[in-house]
Write a protein that holds these residues in place. Structure first.
Motif, PDB file in Angstrom:
ATOM      1  N   GLY A  71      54.226  14.603  11.937  1.00 26.11           N
ATOM      2  CA  GLY A  71      53.409  14.632  10.730  1.00 26.11           C
ATOM      3  C   GLY A  71      53.883  13.695   9.642  1.00 26.11           C
ATOM      4  N   ARG A  72      54.909  12.900   9.949  1.00 31.03           N
ATOM      5  CA  ARG A  72      55.452  11.995   8.923  1.00 31.03           C
ATOM      6  C   ARG A  72      54.932  10.571   9.032  1.00 31.03           C
ATOM      7  NH1 ARG A  72      61.547  14.364   7.996  1.00 31.03           N
ATOM      8  NH2 ARG A  72      60.811  16.417   7.291  1.00 31.03           N
ATOM      9  N   SER A  73      54.038  10.336   9.970  1.00 31.78           N
ATOM     10  CA  SER A  73      53.334   9.057  10.079  1.00 31.78           C
ATOM     11  C   SER A  73      51.845   9.350  10.163  1.00 31.78           C
ATOM     12  CB  SER A  73      53.784   8.288  11.324  1.00 31.78           C
ATOM     13  OG  SER A  73      55.136   7.923  11.222  1.00 31.78           O
ATOM     14  N   LEU A  74      51.071   8.652   9.351  1.00 34.51           N
ATOM     15  CA  LEU A  74      49.633   8.892   9.284  1.00 34.51           C
ATOM     16  C   LEU A  74      48.855   7.601   9.464  1.00 34.51           C
ATOM     17  CD1 LEU A  74      49.453  11.044   6.000  1.00 34.51           C
ATOM     18  CD2 LEU A  74      49.733  11.883   8.348  1.00 34.51           C
ATOM     19  N   LEU A  75      47.675   7.719  10.051  1.00 34.22           N
ATOM     20  CA  LEU A  75      46.647   6.694   9.972  1.00 34.22           C
ATOM     21  C   LEU A  75      45.535   7.318   9.146  1.00 34.22           C
ATOM     22  CD1 LEU A  75      46.431   5.221  13.589  1.00 34.22           C
ATOM     23  CD2 LEU A  75      47.281   4.106  11.523  1.00 34.22           C
ATOM     24  N   ALA A  76      45.104   6.620   8.121  1.00 31.57           N
ATOM     25  CA  ALA A  76      44.145   7.203   7.195  1.00 31.57           C
ATOM     26  C   ALA A  76      43.180   6.150   6.685  1.00 31.57           C
ATOM     27  CB  ALA A  76      44.881   7.844   6.016  1.00 31.57           C
ATOM     28  N   ARG A  77      42.017   6.620   6.305  1.00 34.48           N
ATOM     29  CA  ARG A  77      41.084   5.795   5.537  1.00 34.48           C
ATOM     30  C   ARG A  77      41.403   6.079   4.074  1.00 34.48           C
ATOM     31  NH1 ARG A  77      36.312   8.383   6.984  1.00 34.48           N
ATOM     32  NH2 ARG A  77      37.599   9.786   8.182  1.00 34.48           N
ATOM     33  N   MET A  86      39.750   1.279   3.079  1.00 32.81           N
ATOM     34  CA  MET A  86      40.416   0.497   4.115  1.00 32.81           C
ATOM     35  C   MET A  86      41.202   1.428   5.028  1.00 32.81           C
ATOM     36  SD  MET A  86      43.424  -1.268   1.818  1.00 32.81           S
ATOM     37  CE  MET A  86      42.401  -1.403   0.372  1.00 32.81           C
ATOM     38  N   ARG A  87      41.415   0.977   6.238  1.00 30.40           N
ATOM     39  CA  ARG A  87      42.231   1.726   7.195  1.00 30.40           C
ATOM     40  C   ARG A  87      43.691   1.421   6.883  1.00 30.40           C
ATOM     41  NH1 ARG A  87      41.740   4.625  11.699  1.00 30.40           N
ATOM     42  NH2 ARG A  87      43.123   4.232  13.455  1.00 30.40           N
ATOM     43  N   THR A  88      44.476   2.473   6.709  1.00 30.99           N
ATOM     44  CA  THR A  88      45.865   2.308   6.289  1.00 30.99           C
ATOM     45  C   THR A  88      46.798   3.131   7.167  1.00 30.99           C
ATOM     46  OG1 THR A  88      45.632   4.110   4.686  1.00 30.99           O
ATOM     47  CG2 THR A  88      45.297   1.862   3.863  1.00 30.99           C
ATOM     48  N   ARG A  89      48.059   2.723   7.159  1.00 27.18           N
ATOM     49  CA  ARG A  89      49.123   3.481   7.815  1.00 27.18           C
ATOM     50  C   ARG A  89      50.078   3.942   6.735  1.00 27.18           C
ATOM     51  NH1 ARG A  89      52.981   0.389   6.763  1.00 27.18           N
ATOM     52  NH2 ARG A  89      52.810  -1.846   6.825  1.00 27.18           N
ATOM     53  N   TRP A  90      50.675   5.104   6.934  1.00 22.95           N
ATOM     54  CA  TRP A  90      51.618   5.680   5.990  1.00 22.95           C
ATOM     55  C   TRP A  90      52.774   6.255   6.793  1.00 22.95           C
ATOM     56  CZ3 TRP A  90      50.388   6.103   0.652  1.00 22.95           C
ATOM     57  CH2 TRP A  90      49.083   5.702   0.327  1.00 22.95           C
ATOM     58  N   SER A  91      53.991   6.039   6.332  1.00 23.10           N
ATOM     59  CA  SER A  91      55.141   6.719   6.933  1.00 23.10           C
ATOM     60  C   SER A  91      56.017   7.243   5.799  1.00 23.10           C
ATOM     61  CB  SER A  91      55.917   5.795   7.868  1.00 23.10           C
ATOM     62  OG  SER A  91      56.469   4.722   7.162  1.00 23.10           O
ATOM     63  N   PHE A  92      56.624   8.390   6.060  1.00 19.17           N
ATOM     64  CA  PHE A  92      57.352   9.116   5.027  1.00 19.17           C
ATOM     65  C   PHE A  92      58.753   9.454   5.499  1.00 19.17           C
ATOM     66  CE2 PHE A  92      52.874   9.918   4.522  1.00 19.17           C
ATOM     67  CZ  PHE A  92      52.671   9.840   3.156  1.00 19.17           C
ATOM     68  N   THR A  93      59.713   9.332   4.585  1.00 20.67           N
ATOM     69  CA  THR A  93      61.060   9.838   4.787  1.00 20.67           C
ATOM     70  C   THR A  93      61.196  11.047   3.880  1.00 20.67           C
ATOM     71  OG1 THR A  93      61.881   7.612   5.224  1.00 20.67           O
ATOM     72  CG2 THR A  93      63.520   9.301   4.665  1.00 20.67           C
ATOM     73  N   VAL A  94      61.500  12.195   4.484  1.00 18.19           N
ATOM     74  CA  VAL A  94      61.590  13.444   3.738  1.00 18.19           C
ATOM     75  C   VAL A  94      63.040  13.920   3.785  1.00 18.19           C
ATOM     76  CG1 VAL A  94      60.750  15.818   3.539  1.00 18.19           C
ATOM     77  CG2 VAL A  94      59.198  14.005   4.333  1.00 18.19           C
ATOM     78  N   SER A 101      61.699  10.825  -0.141  1.00 18.29           N
ATOM     79  CA  SER A 101      62.594   9.829  -0.719  1.00 18.29           C
ATOM     80  C   SER A 101      62.052   8.406  -0.543  1.00 18.29           C
ATOM     81  CB  SER A 101      63.990   9.926  -0.116  1.00 18.29           C
ATOM     82  OG  SER A 101      63.938   9.721   1.280  1.00 18.29           O
ATOM     83  N   ARG A 102      61.119   8.238   0.403  1.00 19.48           N
ATOM     84  CA  ARG A 102      60.533   6.919   0.623  1.00 19.48           C
ATOM     85  C   ARG A 102      59.201   7.084   1.348  1.00 19.48           C
ATOM     86  NH1 ARG A 102      61.897   1.666   0.488  1.00 19.48           N
ATOM     87  NH2 ARG A 102      61.130   0.238   2.083  1.00 19.48           N
ATOM     88  N   PHE A 103      58.248   6.257   0.941  1.00 17.27           N
ATOM     89  CA  PHE A 103      57.043   6.141   1.744  1.00 17.27           C
ATOM     90  C   PHE A 103      56.676   4.678   1.870  1.00 17.27           C
ATOM     91  CE2 PHE A 103      55.226   6.814  -2.498  1.00 17.27           C
ATOM     92  CZ  PHE A 103      54.151   5.954  -2.554  1.00 17.27           C
ATOM     93  N   GLU A 104      56.076   4.366   2.999  1.00 18.78           N
ATOM     94  CA  GLU A 104      55.647   3.010   3.300  1.00 18.78           C
ATOM     95  C   GLU A 104      54.177   3.067   3.664  1.00 18.78           C
ATOM     96  OE1 GLU A 104      58.239   1.588   6.384  1.00 18.78           O
ATOM     97  OE2 GLU A 104      60.015   1.821   5.118  1.00 18.78           O
ATOM     98  N   THR A 105      53.413   2.148   3.106  1.00 17.60           N
ATOM     99  CA  THR A 105      52.000   2.104   3.391  1.00 17.60           C
ATOM    100  C   THR A 105      51.575   0.658   3.595  1.00 17.60           C
ATOM    101  OG1 THR A 105      49.803   2.855   2.697  1.00 17.60           O
ATOM    102  CG2 THR A 105      51.281   2.034   0.948  1.00 17.60           C
ATOM    103  N   GLY A 106      50.406   0.483   4.119  1.00 17.59           N
ATOM    104  CA  GLY A 106      49.856  -0.850   4.319  1.00 17.59           C
ATOM    105  C   GLY A 106      48.605  -0.758   5.156  1.00 17.59           C
ATOM    106  N   GLN A 107      47.944  -1.878   5.296  1.00 16.48           N
ATOM    107  CA  GLN A 107      46.746  -1.904   6.112  1.00 16.48           C
ATOM    108  C   GLN A 107      47.105  -1.719   7.576  1.00 16.48           C
ATOM    109  OE1 GLN A 107      43.551  -4.619   5.097  1.00 16.48           O
ATOM    110  NE2 GLN A 107      44.745  -5.279   3.321  1.00 16.48           N
ATOM    111  N   ALA A 108      46.263  -0.979   8.275  1.00 15.79           N
ATOM    112  CA  ALA A 108      46.507  -0.693   9.696  1.00 15.79           C
ATOM    113  C   ALA A 108      45.675  -1.636  10.558  1.00 15.79           C
ATOM    114  CB  ALA A 108      46.137   0.745  10.000  1.00 15.79           C
TER     115      ALA A 108
END
Length: 108
Positions: A71-77, A86-94, A101-108
């Motif tokens: 659940g710490r990596s997502l593909l989302a609109r 836009m279609r995006t990717r998200w990853s989280f450090t919990v 403590s960190r999240f990374e996002t960008g276009q997928a």
């Protein structure tokens, strides 16, 4: 097929998406660990400035299509008033205390 926010696996990520979609800056900021960092399309960004510009002042909204990595990596609109959808990717450090403590996002 969209995953309902309440069904996202990781509690911190679930709260993150809910705070974004509810435009709840206070809850959003409470989810972040002190000194939290983020990237957008691979570039480090000033978190406070980015969050204000890309989420809260532009009415950001996430529709999650897929999750992985517990659940710490997502593909989302992702949509906001500035860029549209836009279609995006998200990853989280919990952290161990359940804060992001960190999240990374960008276009997928």
């Amino acid at each position: 097929m969209t995953i309902q926010t309440t069904r996202l696996s990781d509690p911190a990520v679930r709260a993150f998406v809910a705070a974004v979609n509810n435009h709840d800056r206070e809850s959003f900021m409470a989810l972040l660990a002190p000194g939290a960092t983020m990237t957008d399309d691979g570039s480090d960004r000033d978190l406070a400035d980015w969050v204000d510009r890309e989420i809260f002042s532009s009415h950001g909204h996430m529709e999650v299509d897929n999750e992985s990595n517990g659940g710490r990596s997502l593909l989302a609109r992702y949509s906001n008033d500035t860029w549209g959808e836009m279609r995006t990717r998200w990853s989280f450090t919990v952290d161990e205390d359940g804060r992001i403590s960190r999240f990374e996002t960008g276009q997928a």
